[in-house]
Design a protein around this motif. Structure first.
Motif, PDB file in Angstrom:
ATOM      1  N   UNK A   1       0.830  -1.211   0.000  1.00 51.89           N
ATOM      2  CA  UNK A   1       0.000   0.000   0.000  1.00 51.89           C
ATOM      3  C   UNK A   1       0.861   1.256   0.000  1.00 51.89           C
ATOM      4  N   UNK A   2       1.947   1.246   0.772  1.00 56.94           N
ATOM      5  CA  UNK A   2       2.825   2.416   0.849  1.00 56.94           C
ATOM      6  C   UNK A   2       3.520   2.680  -0.488  1.00 56.94           C
ATOM      7  N   UNK A   3       4.013   1.609  -1.126  1.00 55.65           N
ATOM      8  CA  UNK A   3       4.697   1.769  -2.415  1.00 55.65           C
ATOM      9  C   UNK A   3       3.715   2.244  -3.479  1.00 55.65           C
ATOM     10  N   UNK A   4       2.539   1.619  -3.532  1.00 53.57           N
ATOM     11  CA  UNK A   4       1.547   2.011  -4.527  1.00 53.57           C
ATOM     12  C   UNK A   4       1.110   3.455  -4.330  1.00 53.57           C
ATOM     13  N   UNK A   5       0.864   3.853  -3.081  1.00 58.74           N
ATOM     14  CA  UNK A   5       0.418   5.221  -2.826  1.00 58.74           C
ATOM     15  C   UNK A   5       1.508   6.237  -3.171  1.00 58.74           C
ATOM     16  N   UNK A   6       2.760   5.863  -2.985  1.00 63.55           N
ATOM     17  CA  UNK A   6       3.863   6.763  -3.357  1.00 63.55           C
ATOM     18  C   UNK A   6       3.913   6.961  -4.870  1.00 63.55           C
ATOM     19  N   UNK A   7       3.817   5.863  -5.614  1.00 60.41           N
ATOM     20  CA  UNK A   7       3.849   5.940  -7.077  1.00 60.41           C
ATOM     21  C   UNK A   7       2.666   6.743  -7.604  1.00 60.41           C
TER      22      UNK A   7
END
Length: 314
Positions: free
Chosen positions: A93-99
């Motif tokens: 979730x953190x990686x996707x939200x950053x992208x």
């Protein structure tokens, strides 16, 4: 007593009340409230972005789904335990939200809303495309034997309720603390007047980026929590309607209030629950109530209480 101290007492009192209810409620309502607390955690994540930063997203189901599928696939195919799989869900979730943030924040206003919607739809179609792993709309069930932490069986109703309370309490206290420090004040400044906030020397893009990442990660935690506590992972949770739900819950409870997401989720859940017992046209009843609340309580239930009677409500 300062407003900060009152706010802290309110949050701790709410958590204490929910803890007591674990042993006082009938099993039906205990199960409902466990589900409501997980979904309210999702609404809290959405509230960070919409209620505080003023960014309207129609794509939060992708973050909820990232946490859900991150945990579910890690347990189903990777053989990981609950804690490591939950960490995988948070990271996803953190990686996707950053992208997504780095791309979507190039736009503003309606364009931001449309871009997040398109990202979410792409996420939903991705889940369906890899149906051999995700099982698509059918979804898959996480084995009961795997849903345990140490000696704690998360399929036990009381244990599941308390685990949902821990998840909700963490999200509530993190966001409450966030709004007591300068970061929260800058987010509100961005919501109220972005250009003036920028002229005061604040890095608006960095704060908006952080808001999206925090919002997405909390939403992902809710998705992972839902998967492990209720044992099901399915594509429905990544569809457009699950991006609309947190918006409704936040609007009903009060955008920009810390306890509004819980109140809105609780109200909506039981409104549909009770009206469905009266008629098959229960969504008509829910729709009429929502229209009336929109007309006469525009700030939401908690927001109206704060505006009219209790100005210190966080």
């Amino acid at each position: 007593m300062s407003s900060g101290a009152r706010s802290t007492l309110l949050h701790l009192g709410l958590i204490a009340l929910l803890f007591v209810l674990a042993f006082a409620l009938p099993s039906y309502h205990q199960g409902n409230l466990a589900r409501i607390m997980v979904l309210a955690t999702y609404a809290i994540g959405y509230n960070v972005l919409f209620g505080y930063a003023g960014l309207l997203s129609l794509g939060h189901a992708m973050f909820f789904g990232a946490g859900m599928y991150g945990l579910g696939l890690a347990m189903q195919y990777g053989g990981l335990g609950v804690i490591p799989a939950f960490a995988v869900g948070l990271i996803c979730a953190a990686v996707l939200s950053t992208v997504v943030a780095l791309l979507a924040l190039r736009t503003i206003g309606v364009a931001f809303m449309i871009v997040t919607l398109m990202f979410a739809q792409a996420g939903y179609l991705t889940v369906l495309y890899f149906g051999a792993w995700t099982r698509g709309d059918e979804g898959f069930v996480i084995a009961q034997s795997a849903r345990a932490i140490g000696g704690l069986d998360l399929t036990d109703p009381t244990t599941r309720y308390l685990a949902a309370l821990v998840l909700f309490s963490a999200a509530l206290l993190i966001t409450a603390r966030m709004m007591q420090v300068s970061f929260g004040s800058v987010l509100i400044g961005v919501r109220e007047n972005e250009e003036r906030t920028r002229m005061l020397g604040y890095d608006v893009f960095r704060h908006k980026l952080a808001a999206v990442v925090i919002s997405g990660t909390i939403s992902g935690a809710a998705g992972a929590g839902y998967a492990v506590l209720f044992g099901y992972v399915g594509a429905t949770f990544t569809s457009v309607q699950y991006s609309i739900f947190p918006l409704l819950w936040v609007l009903l409870g009060g955008a920009g209030t810390t306890i509004g997401p819980l109140v809105g989720t609780l109200f909506m859940f039981y409104l549909i629950d009770y009206s469905s017992g009266l008629t098959n046209a229960y969504m008509l009843i829910a729709g009429v109530v929502l229209v009336l609340l929109t007309l006469f309580a525009r700030a939401g239930l908690v927001g109206e209480i704060r505006k009219r009677w209790v100005a210190w409500l966080p």
